[in-house]
Design an enzyme around this catalytic site. Structure first.
Site, PDB file in Angstrom:
ATOM      1  CE  LYS A  86      -4.516   1.091   1.951  1.00  0.00           C
ATOM      2  NZ  LYS A  86      -5.474   0.806   3.032  1.00  0.00           N
ATOM      3  NE  ARG A 114     -22.246  -3.738   2.352  1.00  0.00           N
ATOM      4  CZ  ARG A 114     -21.357  -4.495   1.740  1.00  0.00           C
ATOM      5  NH1 ARG A 114     -20.584  -5.299   2.434  1.00  0.00           N
ATOM      6  NH2 ARG A 114     -21.233  -4.456   0.434  1.00  0.00           N
ATOM      7  CD  GLU A 134     -20.097  -2.724   7.323  1.00  0.00           C
ATOM      8  OE1 GLU A 134     -19.303  -1.861   6.898  1.00  0.00           O
ATOM      9  OE2 GLU A 134     -20.262  -3.837   6.758  1.00  0.00           O
TER      10      GLU A 134
END
Length: 635
Positions: free
Chosen positions: A282, A396, A368
């Site tokens: 990253k 969600r 979630e």
């Protein structure tokens, strides 16, 4: 400025570049990304890590005939640049510019939109099944980050894909796992050899030969398969994917273009589902982003030379920061308070809590649904969990809120950050539906503060309410209101009368209260006297206060930064109807029945009539539509 990049307007142009020049192209794209995002802001670190991967995918496959699905979409910047949006890339995430995420209406190369995570394998499997039904011979390629693989939906899709055996390629872009270099290098060598056409041909011939041996052939073949699986499991972390029915390839170094190209060319010839495990860094190629990938995950404009953000000015504390500080303060007094986040400790302001109380902080990953039921389990056993999740992502977990929290009347506090219009991330991230999707659930209490000071009092109210509570608050800075040091629980269901006037009442919730006060001042300058109410609670409503101002003025303007369908204004209409007060004139101001594109929050609010000027204009027009006589209908 960019010798190779400037020649690419579509993936076909990319294929004209000799393979040996592709690393130079990758370097140009990185420079382009850094220089552009430094001006506009955006998701930088994840995209710097996906440059070679994006090049290799477009070089080996034929988009849009082959379907490339990106998950999460914030790693798709290079994909956008290579598919005809280089010249407009400076407008990404800007008002009326291109989206920061894949968007089907924006380009035929954006096969599937994705502003959240864990969806790519499901979508890719659907497209692979479609290609099979059409007998097109094209491939579906789902690129999923390792963070997205924490979502349960991804595993549901992996399970189904292994069962259906469709020609689906899943690329796991892994920038977090720690795998030793020697093991990774060796296993990438093994994987490249195992996917080669000669090896696969030999493997198939050997299988046929072993099966033909009388009596013992099948036993030998079974032993050979077990030996192969044991070797691959020992050398690679692919046992899980193999068990789910995938051919596992990797891990391979994600910044080595020759290896990427060889592997992708090989896997094109494999029948059935394949998972290619790619290791990336990253922030690759930009030291500040490599050293601080979390900071450069989503970053504002910055100075390229130093990596420091630019344009920021000291100002009022953010709602997120006030929430985080208040939660730490409350947790210092109560060891039963637990903080939960879904892979967003910084974004939800919980990093200070995590440092102060690591044993009481839980990051469930991008999950979630699990997070809410996990919170319910804690609440059922006597703790006071606070689940801090962005409004748009809490959608969600709707079923979990219904079954596991509200139905069982468990005292879970849902802190809905980024409620309302969020700005540059656009329609996938605007939290403009939570009042509507939560309000009708039994047992829930739903509240929103007018400012940052009221937020901290509401947080204490929610934690000690002894019932399910959703507390929604906006993205960005507060109003600079002094923060009370002593936190007090508010009376649930009690609003606040801020000003009084006889001509009309403006009843506002949350972030729209101060604009409502501004509108009242503008109206007063025109001789119109307005009552302003800070509702505080959407459920339960302050019936006494709201019905009182309705009787007094006969004319109500409701204001909310939420969808008008089923929202706060609808709750007011229901209240008036239930009380038989159908003569009261009501005008609702909120989010219309459409998705709102990206743009600065003030501009979007002005466009929607949610600022002080817009509210005043709507109120004045509403009053004069039938004349002042309408005010005397109900007194």
């Amino acid at each position: 400025m960019y010798k190779l990049l400037d020649t690419i307007n579509n993936p076909a142009d990319l294929k004209n570049i000799p393979r040996q020049e592709l690393p130079e192209l990758a370097a140009e794209i990185r420079r382009f990304l850094i220089e552009t995002v430094a001006q506009t802001g955006g998701h930088l670190a994840s995209n710097l890590g996906a440059v070679e991967l994006s090049i290799a995918l477009h070089y080996c496959f034929d988009s849009p005939a082959d379907k490339l699905i990106w998950d999460v979409g914030h790693q798709a910047y290079t994909h956008k640049i290579l598919t005809g949006r280089r010249d407009s890339f400076h407008t990404q995430r800007q008002y009326q510019g291109i989206s920061g995420f894949p968007k089907r209406s924006e380009s035929p190369h954006d096969a599937f939109g994705a502003g959240h995570s864990s969806t790519s394998i499901s979508a890719g499997l659907g497209m692979a099944a479609a290609q099979d039904l059409k007998e097109s011979g094209n491939r579906a390629i789902a690129v999923i980050g390792d963070g997205s693989l924490t979502g349960g939906m991804a595993y549901e899709a992996l399970n189904q894909a292994g069962h259906l055996k469709k020609n689906l390629i899943v690329v796991l872009n892994d920038n977090e796992m720690s795998i030793a270099k020697n093991v990774g290098a060796f296993s990438s060598f093994v994987s490249r050899k195992m996917t080669g056409s000669d090896f696969r041909k030999l493997k198939k011939e050997m299988q046929g030969l072993l099966e033909s041996i009388p009596a013992i052939g099948k036993d030998i073949l079974h032993f050979a398969r077990r030996a192969e699986n044991s070797l691959k499991g020992f050398l690679t972390p692919g046992m899980l994917f193999e068990a789910l029915g995938f051919d596992y390839v990797g891990p391979i170094p994600g910044h080595d273009l020759p290896q990427l190209l060889e592997v992708f060319e090989n896997v094109k010839g494999i029948e059935g589902p394949v998972l290619v495990h790619v290791m990336t860094t990253k922030g690759k190629g930009y030291q500040p982003a490599e050293e601080n990938p979390d900071v450069f995950h989503g970053v504002g404009p910055f100075d390229v030379a130093t990596g420091k953000t630019t344009g920021g000015k000291p100002g009022a504390a953010s709602y997120t920061g006030v929430f985080g500080a208040a939660l730490v303060k409350l947790a210092e007094e109560d060891e039963k308070i637990i903080a939960i986040t879904a892979a967003m400790p910084d974004g939800t302001g919980l990093t200070p809590f995590a440092k102060r109380f690591p044993e009481r902080f839980f990051d469930v990953g991008i999950a979630e649904q699990h997070g809410l039921t996990f919170a319910a389990g804690l609440a059922a056993d006597g703790f006071r969990p606070v689940a801090a999740i962005y409004s748009t992502f809490l959608q969600r977990a709707y079923d979990q809120i219904f079954h596991d929290v509200c139905l069982q009347k468990l005292p879970v506090t849902m802190a809905l950050d980024r409620a309302g219009l969020v700005g540059d991330d656009g329609p996938t991230h605007h939290g403009t539906f939570d009042l509507s999707y939560l309000r009708h659930l039994p047992e829930i209490t739903l509240m929103a503060p007018k400012d940052e000071n009221e937020l901290q009092h509401m947080l204490k109210t929610a934690i000690y309410a002894g019932r399910p509570v959703a507390l929604r608050y906006p993205r960005g800075a507060g109003y600079g209101i002094p923060l009370d040091q002593e936190l007090q629980a508010l009376e649930i269901g009690r609003g606040e009368l801020l000003s009084q006037g006889d001509d009309l009442a403006i009843v506002a919730i949350g972030a729209t209260v101060y604009p409502a006060l501004e509108a009242a001042k503008l109206l007063e300058a025109k001789g119109i006297r307005a009552t302003v109410v800070n509702a505080r609670f959407v459920k339960p409503l302050d019936r006494e206060l709201i019905l009182g101002v309705a009787r007094q003025t006969g004319c109500i303007i409701t204001v909310e930064e939420n969808a008008l369908q089923g929202g706060f204004g609808s709750a007011i209409l229901e209240l008036l109807a239930d009380e038989g007060m159908t003569g009261v004139r009501v005008k609702r101001i909120g989010i219309p029945d459409r998705y709102i594109e990206q743009g600065p929050q003030p501009r979007l609010r002005a466009n929607l009539g949610l600022d002080g000027t817009g509210i005043a204009a709507t109120a004045e027009a509403f009053l004069t539509a039938k004349g002042q006589s309408a005010l005397s209908l109900v007194k």
